[in-house]
Design a protein around this motif. Structure first.
Motif, PDB file in Angstrom:
ATOM      1  N   ARG A  21       0.832  -1.191   0.135  1.00 55.99           N
ATOM      2  CA  ARG A  21      -0.173  -0.194  -0.556  1.00 55.99           C
ATOM      3  C   ARG A  21       0.624   1.698   0.186  1.00 55.99           C
ATOM      4  NH1 ARG A  21      -5.507  -1.067   0.914  1.00 55.99           N
ATOM      5  NH2 ARG A  21      -5.453   1.444   1.695  1.00 55.99           N
ATOM      6  N   ARG A  62      -5.006   6.856   1.174  1.00 60.50           N
ATOM      7  CA  ARG A  62      -3.885   5.400   1.168  1.00 60.50           C
ATOM      8  C   ARG A  62      -4.488   4.335  -0.217  1.00 60.50           C
ATOM      9  NH1 ARG A  62      -3.629   6.201   6.785  1.00 60.50           N
ATOM     10  NH2 ARG A  62      -1.611   5.868   7.964  1.00 60.50           N
ATOM     11  N   PRO A  95      -3.731   0.680  -3.194  1.00 62.30           N
ATOM     12  CA  PRO A  95      -3.329  -0.507  -2.844  1.00 62.30           C
ATOM     13  C   PRO A  95      -1.722  -0.296  -3.486  1.00 62.30           C
ATOM     14  CG  PRO A  95      -5.550  -0.746  -3.710  1.00 62.30           C
ATOM     15  CD  PRO A  95      -5.414   0.725  -2.642  1.00 62.30           C
TER      16      PRO A  95
END
Length: 235
Positions: free
Chosen positions: A114, A123, A125
């Protein structure tokens, strides 16, 4: 009905080919953490920090869960079927617990796969390489993305949730931990304060092994499945 709190460290992923940190020949024996794993290091040389974490990300993506990860996933399922539960807390930033089938994992040191934007806080992936030129998908700014991991000098994630889970558990188990990194190294003392039985599973006794009621030594891929089998057999 049993409620277990399991803490895992680098030793649980070592058999998957991911390096430990403080053992002889470990990651911090080869690299200086102060130059690679602090906010100050990132501010001074983001390209160097990104290169290090890109290497670790590639290593992780080529790795696979081992028998210890699979056993802990089975433990969660088995305890839930009996009306109990497992709080699985890991110091590891890999996703091997999830890939082995663990549905709920508390990553107290963040997650390598992440990213986090220092500009907008988003935030997301991240399975590809990060570079200073990589733009944030949320705000569009470049040069602000960093690995979403906890560096030296930063606060671990979810400490309140961890303490609550410890207070509700009837067994604390540390697997593959060095016993030298706080606050995680202090969880056994917290557990003892709550009157909870404690157990360590490690390749060799940790720095704080004397704090545990029981210590089991052996490779995680062998010792953890044996422990889980005992738990699910009601022993």
């Amino acid at each position: 009905m049993r409620r277990l709190f399991v803490l895992t460290g680098a030793g649980v992923s070592a058999e998957s080919g991911l390096g430990t940190f403080r053992d002889p020949g470990g990651i911090w024996a080869k690299f200086d953490p102060m130059k690679l794993a602090t906010p100050e290091a990132f501010a001074a040389d983001p390209d160097r920090v990104h290169a290090f974490y890109n290497l670790r990300r590639r290593n992780l993506l080529s790795a696979a869960p081992n028998a210890a990860h699979g056993a802990l996933a089975s433990l969660a399922t088995g305890l839930a079927a009996r009306g109990g539960g497992l709080f699985l807390c890991t110091q590891n930033i890999d996703d091997l617990h999830e890939r082995a089938g663990s549905a709920q994992v508390h990553h107290m040191h963040g997650e390598l796969l992440r990213s986090r934007c220092l500009g907008c806080g988003a935030r997301a992936p991240c399975r590809d390489e990060l570079k200073t030129a990589t733009a944030c998908g949320a705000c569009g700014r470049a040069g602000r993305l960093r690995p979403d991991v906890v560096w030296f000098g930063e606060m671990p994630l979810g400490l309140e949730a961890i303490e609550t889970a410890l207070a509700e558990a009837d067994l604390f188990v540390a697997i593959g931990t060095s016993g030298s990194v706080y606050p995680a190294a202090g969880f056994v003392e917290t557990a003892r304060g709550f009157g909870i039985r404690t157990c360590e599973i490690n390749l060799a006794p940790s720095d704080n092994a004397a704090m545990f009621d029981e210590c089991r030594c052996g490779p995680a891929g062998e010792a953890v499945p044996a422990f889980v089998a005992e738990m699910l057999d009601g022993r």
